[in-house]
Design an enzyme around this catalytic site. Structure first.
Site, mmCIF file in Angstrom:
data_model
loop_
_atom_site.group_PDB
_atom_site.id
_atom_site.type_symbol
_atom_site.label_atom_id
_atom_site.label_comp_id
_atom_site.label_asym_id
_atom_site.label_seq_id
_atom_site.Cartn_x
_atom_site.Cartn_y
_atom_site.Cartn_z
ATOM 1 N N ASP A 294 0.795 -1.246 0.000
ATOM 2 C CA ASP A 294 0.000 0.000 0.000
ATOM 3 C C ASP A 294 0.823 1.289 0.000
ATOM 4 O OD1 ASP A 294 -1.931 -1.943 0.252
ATOM 5 O OD2 ASP A 294 -2.724 -1.237 2.162
ATOM 6 N N GLU B 70 -4.612 -0.770 -1.499
ATOM 7 C CA GLU B 70 -5.924 -0.771 -0.835
ATOM 8 C C GLU B 70 -6.809 0.224 -1.582
ATOM 9 O OE1 GLU B 70 -5.938 -0.087 3.418
ATOM 10 O OE2 GLU B 70 -8.116 0.118 3.461
ATOM 11 N N LYS C 147 -6.705 -4.694 -3.258
ATOM 12 C CA LYS C 147 -7.339 -5.405 -2.132
ATOM 13 C C LYS C 147 -8.347 -4.486 -1.463
ATOM 14 C CE LYS C 147 -3.578 -4.347 1.161
ATOM 15 N NZ LYS C 147 -4.299 -3.522 2.136
ATOM 16 N N LYS D 275 -7.660 -4.836 4.821
ATOM 17 C CA LYS D 275 -6.344 -4.510 5.372
ATOM 18 C C LYS D 275 -5.350 -5.617 5.030
ATOM 19 C CE LYS D 275 -8.173 -0.836 7.044
ATOM 20 N NZ LYS D 275 -8.118 0.362 6.173
ATOM 21 N N VAL E 98 3.203 0.167 4.261
ATOM 22 C CA VAL E 98 2.473 0.923 5.294
ATOM 23 C C VAL E 98 1.054 0.375 5.445
ATOM 24 C CG1 VAL E 98 3.800 2.999 4.872
ATOM 25 C CG2 VAL E 98 1.666 2.675 3.616
ATOM 26 N N THR E 99 0.468 0.608 6.631
ATOM 27 C CA THR E 99 1.162 1.005 7.840
ATOM 28 C C THR E 99 1.536 -0.255 8.616
ATOM 29 O OG1 THR E 99 -0.899 1.171 9.116
ATOM 30 C CG2 THR E 99 -0.120 3.172 8.029
ATOM 31 N N CYS F 190 -2.081 -2.645 7.754
ATOM 32 C CA CYS F 190 -2.062 -3.564 6.606
ATOM 33 C C CYS F 190 -0.836 -4.466 6.567
ATOM 34 C CB CYS F 190 -2.214 -2.766 5.318
ATOM 35 S SG CYS F 190 -3.862 -2.040 5.182
HETATM 36 C C1 C5J Z 1 -3.053 0.537 5.578
HETATM 37 C C2 C5J Z 1 -4.795 1.716 6.707
HETATM 38 N N1 C5J Z 1 -2.547 0.364 4.365
HETATM 39 N N2 C5J Z 1 -3.982 2.080 7.702
HETATM 40 N N3 C5J Z 1 -4.311 1.036 5.647
HETATM 41 O O1 C5J Z 1 -2.416 0.284 6.578
HETATM 42 O O2 C5J Z 1 -5.964 2.000 6.726
#
Ligand code: C5J
Length: 222
Positions: A25, A73, A130, A133, A158-159, A163
């Protein structure tokens, strides 16, 4: 066989031919002002700091002919794959599907859903959209990896505690051996980043291993 001797909780060995780098992501929606992460009230600057290390990790992967997977995401424009509960969470004035500074928030094809330019996918990379998460939820990632003979994952992105951690846990439960490249991952909350690294390696590596990019690179040194 490559061995990262300095990995925690103990040495991590992998065959590059059966290993994929999974970059989670690294999208404008999470890293740039005006994106989803910022709309949630976060300071996005800690995330941008890992971009150079992630560029190096991908270069290392390509040099050693490892498979590269970028996850994204993002939801379809009709939000048919977005649970109403996810959309409602946080009571945001501008949330998932709404038009924000980077286009419709977390919607595929919008500027915010795109990868940061330095980490744009290259020919031969796999791009996996996707809705959740975890990268295994409602995707064909497991099939893709198994068809490619992948048994080991080097994970960044991240993060860390959302995810990245969810994906590590999903992968671990499916039998993949996972190394979190910890300085190629970041959180809006440094304490959550550190806690996640500790959770992964605790109890004999109950979720997997962790090492720095330098420690990984060292493992390839002649
Ligand atoms: C991810 C989020 N990629 N923090 N998404 O960690 O919503």
């Amino acid at each position: 066989m490559i061995t990262v001797n300095a990995a925690r909780p103990y040495a991590f060995s992998f065959d590059p031919a059966h290993t994929a780098v999974v970059m989670i992501d690294m999208q404008r929606d999470f890293l740039e002002p005006g994106g989803f992460g910022a709309l949630l009230g976060n300071d996005v600057s800690p995330l941008a700091r890992i971009v150079p290390a992630c560029v190096e990790l991908l270069a290392l992967a390509r040099w050693h002919q490892m498979k590269v997977v970028h996850t994204q995401e993002a939801h379809d424009p009709l939000l048919a794959d977005c649970p109403p509960a996810k959309r409602a969470r946080g009571h945001l004035q501008c949330g998932i599907g709404d038009v924000g500074p980077l286009g419709r928030v977390l919607v595929a094809g919008e500027p915010g859903a795109d990868f940061v330019p330095a980490l744009a996918p290259q020919a031969g990379d796999i791009v996996l959209r996707k809705p959740g998460k975890g990268a295994f939820f409602a995707t064909s990632l497991d099939t893709i990896l198994r068809n490619a003979g992948i048994t080991h994952l080097l994970v960044g992105g991240v993060t860390t505690e959302v995810c990245v951690q969810t994906t590590l846990r999903e992968a671990n439960d499916r039998g993949y051996e996972c190394l979190l490249v910890h300085d190629c991952a970041a959180s809006y909350f440094p304490q959550f980043h550190q806690a996640t690294v500790e959770m992964v390696v605790a109890q004999g590596g109950i979720v997997g291993w962790a090492a720095s990019l330098a420690q990984l690179r060292q493992a390839f040194a002649p």
